[in-house]
Motif scaffolding. Sequence first.
Motif, mmCIF file in Angstrom:
data_model
loop_
_atom_site.group_PDB
_atom_site.id
_atom_site.type_symbol
_atom_site.label_atom_id
_atom_site.label_comp_id
_atom_site.label_asym_id
_atom_site.label_seq_id
_atom_site.Cartn_x
_atom_site.Cartn_y
_atom_site.Cartn_z
ATOM 1 N N ASN A 5 -3.811 -0.888 0.153
ATOM 2 C CA ASN A 5 -4.024 -1.787 -1.114
ATOM 3 C C ASN A 5 -4.053 -0.948 -2.540
ATOM 4 O O ASN A 5 -3.740 -1.639 -3.398
ATOM 5 C CB ASN A 5 -5.635 -2.391 -0.892
ATOM 6 C CG ASN A 5 -5.480 -3.518 0.041
ATOM 7 O OD1 ASN A 5 -4.219 -4.232 0.164
ATOM 8 N ND2 ASN A 5 -6.454 -3.802 0.578
ATOM 9 N N PHE A 6 -4.199 0.368 -2.170
ATOM 10 C CA PHE A 6 -4.513 1.082 -3.629
ATOM 11 C C PHE A 6 -3.147 1.815 -3.688
ATOM 12 O O PHE A 6 -2.868 1.693 -5.072
ATOM 13 C CB PHE A 6 -5.392 2.288 -3.326
ATOM 14 C CG PHE A 6 -5.672 3.102 -4.340
ATOM 15 C CD1 PHE A 6 -6.042 2.501 -5.710
ATOM 16 C CD2 PHE A 6 -5.381 4.433 -4.616
ATOM 17 C CE1 PHE A 6 -6.478 3.314 -6.857
ATOM 18 C CE2 PHE A 6 -5.776 5.205 -5.603
ATOM 19 C CZ PHE A 6 -6.060 4.822 -6.891
ATOM 20 N N VAL A 7 -2.126 2.321 -2.859
ATOM 21 C CA VAL A 7 -0.952 3.168 -3.181
ATOM 22 C C VAL A 7 0.187 2.353 -2.971
ATOM 23 O O VAL A 7 1.296 2.799 -3.254
ATOM 24 C CB VAL A 7 -1.151 4.387 -2.630
ATOM 25 C CG1 VAL A 7 -2.450 5.219 -3.133
ATOM 26 C CG2 VAL A 7 -1.032 4.558 -0.942
ATOM 27 N N ASN A 8 0.119 1.245 -1.896
ATOM 28 C CA ASN A 8 1.167 0.585 -1.703
ATOM 29 C C ASN A 8 2.478 1.222 -1.089
ATOM 30 O O ASN A 8 3.473 1.321 -1.397
ATOM 31 C CB ASN A 8 1.665 -0.270 -2.979
ATOM 32 C CG ASN A 8 2.915 -1.260 -2.622
ATOM 33 O OD1 ASN A 8 3.717 -1.477 -3.543
ATOM 34 N ND2 ASN A 8 2.676 -1.900 -1.573
ATOM 35 N N PRO A 9 1.949 1.924 -0.038
ATOM 36 C CA PRO A 9 3.166 2.678 0.809
ATOM 37 C C PRO A 9 4.068 1.854 1.249
ATOM 38 O O PRO A 9 3.834 0.624 1.869
ATOM 39 C CB PRO A 9 2.470 3.581 1.696
ATOM 40 C CG PRO A 9 1.332 2.706 2.075
ATOM 41 C CD PRO A 9 0.729 2.140 0.801
ATOM 42 N N ASP A 10 5.368 1.940 2.039
ATOM 43 C CA ASP A 10 6.213 1.258 2.656
ATOM 44 C C ASP A 10 6.316 1.895 4.016
ATOM 45 O O ASP A 10 6.687 1.378 4.831
ATOM 46 C CB ASP A 10 7.538 1.038 2.194
ATOM 47 C CG ASP A 10 8.090 2.264 1.518
ATOM 48 O OD1 ASP A 10 7.571 3.633 1.588
ATOM 49 O OD2 ASP A 10 9.323 2.311 0.918
ATOM 50 N N LEU A 11 5.692 3.216 4.114
ATOM 51 C CA LEU A 11 5.513 3.770 5.362
ATOM 52 C C LEU A 11 4.272 4.504 5.607
ATOM 53 O O LEU A 11 3.781 5.279 4.879
ATOM 54 C CB LEU A 11 6.757 4.858 5.795
ATOM 55 C CG LEU A 11 6.780 5.642 6.855
ATOM 56 C CD1 LEU A 11 6.734 4.677 8.223
ATOM 57 C CD2 LEU A 11 7.847 6.639 6.854
ATOM 58 N N LEU A 63 -3.236 -8.571 2.945
ATOM 59 C CA LEU A 63 -2.270 -9.773 2.816
ATOM 60 C C LEU A 63 -1.174 -9.949 3.612
ATOM 61 O O LEU A 63 -0.528 -8.850 3.709
ATOM 62 C CB LEU A 63 -2.001 -10.033 1.397
ATOM 63 C CG LEU A 63 -3.282 -10.414 0.440
ATOM 64 C CD1 LEU A 63 -2.784 -10.431 -0.908
ATOM 65 C CD2 LEU A 63 -3.932 -11.857 0.914
ATOM 66 N N PRO A 64 -0.688 -11.264 4.278
ATOM 67 C CA PRO A 64 0.560 -10.956 5.199
ATOM 68 C C PRO A 64 1.528 -10.431 4.349
ATOM 69 O O PRO A 64 2.645 -9.676 5.100
ATOM 70 C CB PRO A 64 0.630 -12.403 5.355
ATOM 71 C CG PRO A 64 -0.674 -12.926 5.276
ATOM 72 C CD PRO A 64 -1.093 -12.349 4.291
ATOM 73 N N SER A 65 2.031 -10.701 3.193
ATOM 74 C CA SER A 65 3.400 -10.171 2.567
ATOM 75 C C SER A 65 3.103 -8.644 2.420
ATOM 76 O O SER A 65 4.358 -7.936 2.281
ATOM 77 C CB SER A 65 3.322 -10.756 1.224
ATOM 78 O OG SER A 65 2.388 -10.425 0.270
ATOM 79 N N ILE A 66 2.273 -8.213 2.279
ATOM 80 C CA ILE A 66 1.630 -6.753 2.205
ATOM 81 C C ILE A 66 2.116 -5.878 3.472
ATOM 82 O O ILE A 66 2.805 -4.882 3.601
ATOM 83 C CB ILE A 66 0.603 -6.272 1.509
ATOM 84 C CG1 ILE A 66 0.364 -7.027 -0.206
ATOM 85 C CG2 ILE A 66 0.273 -4.771 1.595
ATOM 86 C CD1 ILE A 66 -1.142 -6.530 -0.416
ATOM 87 N N TYR A 67 1.504 -6.388 4.640
ATOM 88 C CA TYR A 67 1.490 -5.932 5.674
ATOM 89 C C TYR A 67 2.881 -6.015 6.319
ATOM 90 O O TYR A 67 3.411 -5.161 6.886
ATOM 91 C CB TYR A 67 0.652 -6.646 6.823
ATOM 92 C CG TYR A 67 0.801 -6.163 8.220
ATOM 93 C CD1 TYR A 67 -0.040 -5.262 8.544
ATOM 94 C CD2 TYR A 67 1.608 -6.639 9.168
ATOM 95 C CE1 TYR A 67 0.116 -4.628 9.781
ATOM 96 C CE2 TYR A 67 1.824 -6.324 10.446
ATOM 97 C CZ TYR A 67 0.870 -5.110 10.876
ATOM 98 O OH TYR A 67 0.768 -4.825 11.956
ATOM 99 N N ASP A 68 3.725 -7.026 5.969
ATOM 100 C CA ASP A 68 5.028 -7.049 6.455
ATOM 101 C C ASP A 68 6.030 -6.068 5.745
ATOM 102 O O ASP A 68 7.236 -5.928 6.291
ATOM 103 C CB ASP A 68 5.698 -8.604 5.978
ATOM 104 C CG ASP A 68 5.047 -9.611 7.041
ATOM 105 O OD1 ASP A 68 4.610 -9.300 8.254
ATOM 106 O OD2 ASP A 68 4.924 -10.824 6.579
#
Length: 410
Positions: A328-334, A361-366
């Motif tokens: 939630n804080f740094v928004n990594p993709d990996l 949130l689902p869109s973040i997890y995906d």
Amino acid sequence: MKLAQKGLSIEGIQGHNRRAILAALHDMGECSRKEISVATGLDQATVTRAIAPLIDNGIVEEVGLVRGGRGRRSINLAFVGSGRYILCLRLQRRSFSIAAFNLRGDLLETNEFPIARDGSAKQTFKEISETLDRQIGNLKQVDGIGVAVPGPFLERDERVILMTESPQWQGFDLIPELRSRYPDIPVHSTHDAKAAALTEWRHHGRALGAKVMLYVSAGQGIGSALVVDGHVHRGAQGLAGELGHTSISVDGEQCKCGNRGCLELFTSRIALLRAIRERAEDVSGTTLTSDADFSQVLDAYAADDRLASEEVHRVARYLAQGITNCINFVNPDLVVIGDEYAGFGQNFLEQIKTHVRATVLPSIYDAVDIELSQQSEDTVLRGAFLDVLAQTYLGSPRAEPEAVVAEASG
């Protein structure tokens, strides 16, 4: 290109071009002068001139003829496979490890040594030094020593400010002591999680095209590092990544760092073993005892032992909360989870992913991949090698990359 654009002397330009060539060799492995020219943007004449002193000084060597297009043959180049070496030291709370690499990155030898629970930092330093002395005596030339330590570690001051369960290191200046003992060998220090993150990025993250990679080191302690566009984020004092000392329970037990409910208090290997040992005699059917070690816990978890499963899954839930906070804080993709806990395998990973999925949130997890490290070697030692190689031969990885500059003619 005009020299005034960079304000560099001829000597500076030549040095910069050599670093660019070495960086290309590091990335590509064995390759020809033409391939280096294409990779760096330098013309082949410049490449040839810059490589000559690298060969003369025993840094690069020619490694044989290869057949190219139209039947032409060229000589490949590579970092030397012998003659120059880098030693790496990894300090942990309960052990230290020392590895030797050649400049190509081949691991020649690695050994781990226990640290006595009641041993002083001075005594452990003596053991480390004696081991390094033996290694240095067996190698022709050591170009650098890389040191990776747990945090919180102020990289800019090269000072350990807290090592939970090992307070003796807080008043001991490890890096200055090493430099004093080995005045003729450059000593470079880094945080262990940042070293491991560098390894993971080079061998996995960049191949996936990840823009922001979060590496979580889970073992004797809990640490993390963030790699953004190929660069390890270090923070103002080199302290970035202290995930283990973020709180997941504001009313929890007070940590040695001063915070309450720190993630490391719930999830470190030390905490896991303590919980298992305390419950071992009260849980029926478990194979674990009140003196169980980590390797026994790994085996018991793989065998679906009740106590091991309960406590490891508890750790997974807490660790997932820490990862959720980072997502939630740094928004990594990996997100890559490494160190000792990677040994718990896929079931452990699925436990973590289940908890993360439920809390973001689902869109973040995906949009984020969560994986276990697939590296079979010690990624911290490998990262310490990469750090020394970069600072010695490629230009410091902690500085902004520069554009390649063509040599002036004449």
